[in-house]
Write a protein that holds these residues in place. Structure first.
Motif, PDB file in Angstrom:
ATOM      1  N   ILE A   1     -36.352  10.444 -15.981  1.00  0.00           N
ATOM      2  CA  ILE A   1     -36.844  11.597 -15.527  1.00  0.00           C
ATOM      3  C   ILE A   1     -38.001  11.481 -14.402  1.00  0.00           C
ATOM      4  O   ILE A   1     -38.508  10.474 -13.849  1.00  0.00           O
ATOM      5  N   VAL A   2     -37.623  12.529 -13.976  1.00  0.00           N
ATOM      6  CA  VAL A   2     -38.612  13.281 -12.888  1.00  0.00           C
ATOM      7  C   VAL A   2     -39.198  14.172 -12.657  1.00  0.00           C
ATOM      8  O   VAL A   2     -38.837  15.330 -13.192  1.00  0.00           O
ATOM      9  N   PHE A   3     -40.455  13.782 -12.399  1.00  0.00           N
ATOM     10  CA  PHE A   3     -41.308  15.401 -11.927  1.00  0.00           C
ATOM     11  C   PHE A   3     -42.081  14.976 -11.126  1.00  0.00           C
ATOM     12  O   PHE A   3     -42.232  13.882 -10.592  1.00  0.00           O
ATOM     13  N   ARG A   4     -43.016  15.812 -11.110  1.00  0.00           N
ATOM     14  CA  ARG A   4     -43.310  16.268  -9.878  1.00  0.00           C
ATOM     15  C   ARG A   4     -44.846  16.630 -10.128  1.00  0.00           C
ATOM     16  O   ARG A   4     -45.614  17.123 -11.336  1.00  0.00           O
ATOM     17  N   THR A   5     -46.048  16.342  -9.438  1.00  0.00           N
ATOM     18  CA  THR A   5     -47.303  16.441 -10.013  1.00  0.00           C
ATOM     19  C   THR A   5     -48.642  16.294  -8.225  1.00  0.00           C
ATOM     20  O   THR A   5     -47.962  15.825  -7.265  1.00  0.00           O
TER      21      THR A   5
ATOM     22  N   ASP B   1     -48.367   2.130 -16.596  1.00  0.00           N
ATOM     23  CA  ASP B   1     -47.342   2.878 -16.030  1.00  0.00           C
ATOM     24  C   ASP B   1     -47.478   3.026 -17.236  1.00  0.00           C
ATOM     25  O   ASP B   1     -45.450   3.526 -17.441  1.00  0.00           O
ATOM     26  N   GLU B   2     -47.321   2.251 -18.839  1.00  0.00           N
ATOM     27  CA  GLU B   2     -46.734   2.436 -19.681  1.00  0.00           C
ATOM     28  C   GLU B   2     -46.230   3.776 -20.254  1.00  0.00           C
ATOM     29  O   GLU B   2     -47.604   4.053 -20.452  1.00  0.00           O
ATOM     30  N   VAL B   3     -45.503   4.420 -20.553  1.00  0.00           N
ATOM     31  CA  VAL B   3     -45.060   5.674 -21.199  1.00  0.00           C
ATOM     32  C   VAL B   3     -44.889   6.325 -22.208  1.00  0.00           C
ATOM     33  O   VAL B   3     -43.660   4.779 -22.567  1.00  0.00           O
ATOM     34  N   LEU B   4     -44.396   7.397 -22.249  1.00  0.00           N
ATOM     35  CA  LEU B   4     -43.646   8.078 -23.748  1.00  0.00           C
ATOM     36  C   LEU B   4     -44.057   8.994 -23.154  1.00  0.00           C
ATOM     37  O   LEU B   4     -44.199   9.564 -22.321  1.00  0.00           O
TER      38      LEU B   4
ATOM     39  N   GLY C   1     -41.138   4.100 -21.461  1.00  0.00           N
ATOM     40  CA  GLY C   1     -40.708   3.571 -20.001  1.00  0.00           C
ATOM     41  C   GLY C   1     -41.914   3.486 -19.363  1.00  0.00           C
ATOM     42  O   GLY C   1     -43.117   3.317 -20.064  1.00  0.00           O
ATOM     43  N   THR C   2     -41.282   3.278 -18.115  1.00  0.00           N
ATOM     44  CA  THR C   2     -41.932   3.032 -17.002  1.00  0.00           C
ATOM     45  C   THR C   2     -42.263   3.923 -16.692  1.00  0.00           C
ATOM     46  O   THR C   2     -41.256   4.617 -15.980  1.00  0.00           O
TER      47      THR C   2
ATOM     48  N   THR D   1     -38.270   5.923 -15.957  1.00  0.00           N
ATOM     49  CA  THR D   1     -37.560   5.143 -15.646  1.00  0.00           C
ATOM     50  C   THR D   1     -38.041   3.939 -17.438  1.00  0.00           C
ATOM     51  O   THR D   1     -38.682   3.691 -17.832  1.00  0.00           O
ATOM     52  N   PRO D   2     -36.493   4.634 -18.799  1.00  0.00           N
ATOM     53  CA  PRO D   2     -36.838   4.418 -19.814  1.00  0.00           C
ATOM     54  C   PRO D   2     -36.824   2.386 -20.118  1.00  0.00           C
ATOM     55  O   PRO D   2     -35.839   1.900 -19.649  1.00  0.00           O
ATOM     56  N   THR D   3     -37.226   2.169 -21.161  1.00  0.00           N
ATOM     57  CA  THR D   3     -36.907   1.050 -21.505  1.00  0.00           C
ATOM     58  C   THR D   3     -36.714   0.935 -23.407  1.00  0.00           C
ATOM     59  O   THR D   3     -35.715   0.101 -23.642  1.00  0.00           O
ATOM     60  N   SER D   4     -36.637   2.430 -23.650  1.00  0.00           N
ATOM     61  CA  SER D   4     -36.232   2.475 -25.010  1.00  0.00           C
ATOM     62  C   SER D   4     -35.527   4.088 -24.893  1.00  0.00           C
ATOM     63  O   SER D   4     -36.142   4.758 -25.088  1.00  0.00           O
ATOM     64  N   LEU D   5     -35.246   4.729 -25.522  1.00  0.00           N
ATOM     65  CA  LEU D   5     -34.091   6.019 -25.665  1.00  0.00           C
ATOM     66  C   LEU D   5     -34.141   6.024 -27.352  1.00  0.00           C
ATOM     67  O   LEU D   5     -33.162   5.136 -27.928  1.00  0.00           O
TER      68      LEU D   5
END
Length: 145
Positions: free
Chosen positions: A50-54, A67-70, A88-89, A122-126
């Motif tokens: 997943i890519v986003f801009r901020t 860096d751990e996110v949902l 992921g991270t 970058t996913p660690t799980s989906l």
């Protein structure tokens, strides 16, 4: 899905990515210490990430600390619904090659603000589920055994 089938079904990884790739708006969940935050972000799928801009600010600061996110995306119609959660991270893209690649993605801000930072999750799980919508079964009538 037939009426007798379970109204909730697990999505395969391929089905999850296909559904994610059709959407533009998701929710990023961050955590710093005991504080959780959730941010709506527009995004694109790029090679099963997943890519986003901020812009500079709380989102980017929180991702630097932890860096751990949902990342969650969902959608619905009158007859069905679905939800996909990416665990992921997240990291800010900072090399010239990374930024050049991201500049070529179909990703523009939805609001008229400058957003110079690209972030890749970058996913660690989906995981994903689909739901058949319908009337709630009788809660108080005779129950099947």
């Amino acid at each position: 899905m037939h009426e007798s089938e379970d109204p909730v079904a697990q999505l395969t990884d391929a089905e999850c990515w296909e559904r994610l790739s059709r959407q533009e708006l998701g929710r990023l969940v961050t955590r710093v210490g005991n504080v959780l935050d959730i941010f709506p972000v527009n995004f694109v799928v790029d090679e099963n990430t997943i890519v986003f801009r901020t812009a500079e600010g709380s989102k980017l600061t929180e991702l630097t600390i932890n860096d751990e996110v949902l990342f969650e995306v969902d959608d619905h119609t009158e007859v069905d619904a679905w939800s996909v959660v990416v665990r992921g991270t997240a990291h800010r893209l900072d090399t010239g090659d990374e930024v050049e690649h991201a500049d070529g993605l179909p990703l523009t801000p939805w609001v008229p603000t400058l957003k110079f930072n690209y972030v890749r999750v970058t996913p660690t799980s989906l995981s994903g589920r689909s739901f058949r919508r319908g009337e709630e079964p009788d809660r108080y009538g005779v129950q099947q055994y």
